[in-house]
Scaffold this motif. Sequence first.
Motif, PDB file in Angstrom:
ATOM      1  N   GLU A 198       0.088 -17.264 -30.705  1.00 53.28           N
ATOM      2  CA  GLU A 198       1.330 -17.148 -29.762  1.00 53.28           C
ATOM      3  C   GLU A 198       1.571 -18.141 -28.747  1.00 53.28           C
ATOM      4  O   GLU A 198       2.640 -18.710 -28.893  1.00 53.28           O
ATOM      5  CB  GLU A 198       1.337 -15.734 -29.212  1.00 53.28           C
ATOM      6  CG  GLU A 198       2.900 -15.310 -28.501  1.00 53.28           C
ATOM      7  CD  GLU A 198       2.752 -13.940 -28.051  1.00 53.28           C
ATOM      8  OE1 GLU A 198       3.029 -14.003 -26.746  1.00 53.28           O
ATOM      9  OE2 GLU A 198       2.230 -13.143 -28.517  1.00 53.28           O
TER      10      GLU A 198
ATOM     11  N   LYS B 140       4.055 -20.650 -30.718  1.00 59.05           N
ATOM     12  CA  LYS B 140       5.365 -20.470 -30.174  1.00 59.05           C
ATOM     13  C   LYS B 140       5.844 -21.249 -29.156  1.00 59.05           C
ATOM     14  O   LYS B 140       7.142 -21.106 -28.729  1.00 59.05           O
ATOM     15  CB  LYS B 140       5.653 -18.989 -29.927  1.00 59.05           C
ATOM     16  CG  LYS B 140       5.439 -17.775 -31.265  1.00 59.05           C
ATOM     17  CD  LYS B 140       5.670 -16.488 -30.796  1.00 59.05           C
ATOM     18  CE  LYS B 140       5.519 -15.654 -32.037  1.00 59.05           C
ATOM     19  NZ  LYS B 140       5.791 -14.057 -31.416  1.00 59.05           N
TER      20      LYS B 140
ATOM     21  N   SER C 299       5.795 -20.396 -25.837  1.00 58.78           N
ATOM     22  CA  SER C 299       6.746 -19.573 -25.096  1.00 58.78           C
ATOM     23  C   SER C 299       6.665 -20.057 -23.539  1.00 58.78           C
ATOM     24  O   SER C 299       5.695 -20.655 -23.172  1.00 58.78           O
ATOM     25  CB  SER C 299       6.202 -18.152 -25.185  1.00 58.78           C
ATOM     26  OG  SER C 299       6.165 -17.727 -26.452  1.00 58.78           O
ATOM     27  N   GLY C 300       7.553 -19.688 -22.885  1.00 61.30           N
ATOM     28  CA  GLY C 300       7.700 -20.097 -21.305  1.00 61.30           C
ATOM     29  C   GLY C 300       6.666 -19.267 -20.599  1.00 61.30           C
ATOM     30  O   GLY C 300       6.372 -18.085 -20.934  1.00 61.30           O
TER      31      GLY C 300
ATOM     32  N   GLU D 197       7.387 -17.439 -17.750  1.00 59.72           N
ATOM     33  CA  GLU D 197       7.732 -15.876 -17.597  1.00 59.72           C
ATOM     34  C   GLU D 197       7.781 -15.290 -18.550  1.00 59.72           C
ATOM     35  O   GLU D 197       7.303 -14.162 -18.364  1.00 59.72           O
ATOM     36  CB  GLU D 197       9.343 -16.316 -17.157  1.00 59.72           C
ATOM     37  CG  GLU D 197      10.013 -15.006 -16.340  1.00 59.72           C
ATOM     38  CD  GLU D 197      11.136 -15.802 -15.707  1.00 59.72           C
ATOM     39  OE1 GLU D 197      11.487 -14.799 -14.608  1.00 59.72           O
ATOM     40  OE2 GLU D 197      11.596 -16.457 -15.844  1.00 59.72           O
ATOM     41  N   GLU D 198       7.981 -15.516 -19.824  1.00 54.95           N
ATOM     42  CA  GLU D 198       7.810 -14.642 -20.928  1.00 54.95           C
ATOM     43  C   GLU D 198       6.441 -14.364 -21.107  1.00 54.95           C
ATOM     44  O   GLU D 198       5.916 -13.219 -21.379  1.00 54.95           O
ATOM     45  CB  GLU D 198       8.251 -15.379 -22.266  1.00 54.95           C
ATOM     46  CG  GLU D 198       8.093 -14.541 -23.406  1.00 54.95           C
ATOM     47  CD  GLU D 198       8.786 -15.315 -24.562  1.00 54.95           C
ATOM     48  OE1 GLU D 198       8.293 -15.032 -25.955  1.00 54.95           O
ATOM     49  OE2 GLU D 198       9.406 -16.384 -24.616  1.00 54.95           O
ATOM     50  N   LEU D 199       5.124 -15.301 -21.213  1.00 60.53           N
ATOM     51  CA  LEU D 199       3.968 -15.062 -21.330  1.00 60.53           C
ATOM     52  C   LEU D 199       3.711 -13.973 -20.120  1.00 60.53           C
ATOM     53  O   LEU D 199       2.592 -13.226 -20.416  1.00 60.53           O
ATOM     54  CB  LEU D 199       3.309 -16.217 -21.254  1.00 60.53           C
ATOM     55  CG  LEU D 199       3.413 -17.294 -22.349  1.00 60.53           C
ATOM     56  CD1 LEU D 199       2.770 -18.639 -22.163  1.00 60.53           C
ATOM     57  CD2 LEU D 199       2.740 -16.516 -23.789  1.00 60.53           C
ATOM     58  N   ASN D 200       4.036 -14.112 -18.876  1.00 62.55           N
ATOM     59  CA  ASN D 200       3.603 -13.299 -17.730  1.00 62.55           C
ATOM     60  C   ASN D 200       4.014 -11.921 -18.044  1.00 62.55           C
ATOM     61  O   ASN D 200       3.473 -11.037 -17.785  1.00 62.55           O
ATOM     62  CB  ASN D 200       4.233 -13.741 -16.535  1.00 62.55           C
ATOM     63  CG  ASN D 200       3.503 -13.209 -15.439  1.00 62.55           C
ATOM     64  OD1 ASN D 200       2.794 -12.400 -15.311  1.00 62.55           O
ATOM     65  ND2 ASN D 200       3.951 -13.629 -14.265  1.00 62.55           N
ATOM     66  N   GLY D 201       5.240 -11.567 -18.829  1.00 62.05           N
ATOM     67  CA  GLY D 201       5.709 -10.646 -19.250  1.00 62.05           C
ATOM     68  C   GLY D 201       4.871  -9.913 -20.254  1.00 62.05           C
ATOM     69  O   GLY D 201       4.834  -8.770 -20.296  1.00 62.05           O
ATOM     70  N   ARG D 202       4.488 -10.791 -21.170  1.00 65.49           N
ATOM     71  CA  ARG D 202       3.761 -10.286 -22.582  1.00 65.49           C
ATOM     72  C   ARG D 202       2.224  -9.910 -22.135  1.00 65.49           C
ATOM     73  O   ARG D 202       1.815  -9.048 -22.910  1.00 65.49           O
ATOM     74  CB  ARG D 202       4.038 -11.224 -23.502  1.00 65.49           C
ATOM     75  CG  ARG D 202       3.371 -10.941 -24.679  1.00 65.49           C
ATOM     76  CD  ARG D 202       4.274 -10.889 -26.026  1.00 65.49           C
ATOM     77  NE  ARG D 202       3.616 -10.706 -27.236  1.00 65.49           N
ATOM     78  CZ  ARG D 202       3.042  -9.644 -27.734  1.00 65.49           C
ATOM     79  NH1 ARG D 202       2.837  -8.638 -26.973  1.00 65.49           N
ATOM     80  NH2 ARG D 202       2.389  -9.846 -28.987  1.00 65.49           N
TER      81      ARG D 202
END
Length: 200
Positions: A11, A15, A17-18, A20-25
């Motif tokens: 991932e 992907k 990902s940023g 912030e998104e990785l911190n949420g996921r």
Amino acid sequence: MDKTFSLRRQEIVDKESGVEELNGRWPALFTMDEINAEFTRITTVPLTPRFLASLDKHHGKLIDIVRNKGGVVRETTRDLLLDQVVQKDEAETELERCAMAVFVIREEEDPLQPPHDIGIIIEGVEVMNQLPSFAHACAMLFGFIYALNLSYPSQLKYTFDALQKLFMGIEPKQMTRRVCSLSVKLQVLNDSDMYTPVLR
């Protein structure tokens, strides 16, 4: 986190990902223990113990090398060698614009007082705080670069390359000319220390 490592790497790498998104996921990844574990999973090198041991070994000699430099290097690093007093409300806006930074917040004018907070900003997001020391914060930032598959910031690429090759021993045979030069200078200083007579 061990069981989801391959899924997480796919991932993160595919992907892109940023933060912030990785911190949420993957919120568990944004802790000291997990950054240490993730770094070891990726490189097989223990992050914090290796970083701190190398810092203990080289920090005095690195400071001597920087202080003996002239010109632009001396001017741009002069303030880095001094302890800066920062108020949090003054720094927040500036930190939000940072691509990558370690921050130290002091609420007292006395530099001997412990910092109020030490943390890390990546892509304007505070990813870690309340770290035990500036050295730990630098180690964690290095770990985040690997864990989140980030590139070295362009203005600090030689610094991070030196940390990678000299401090962490990762791909040491692929040194740039600058890092190789630093390695030679450190070796010369280490050799001279070995032959310094001890006065009794």
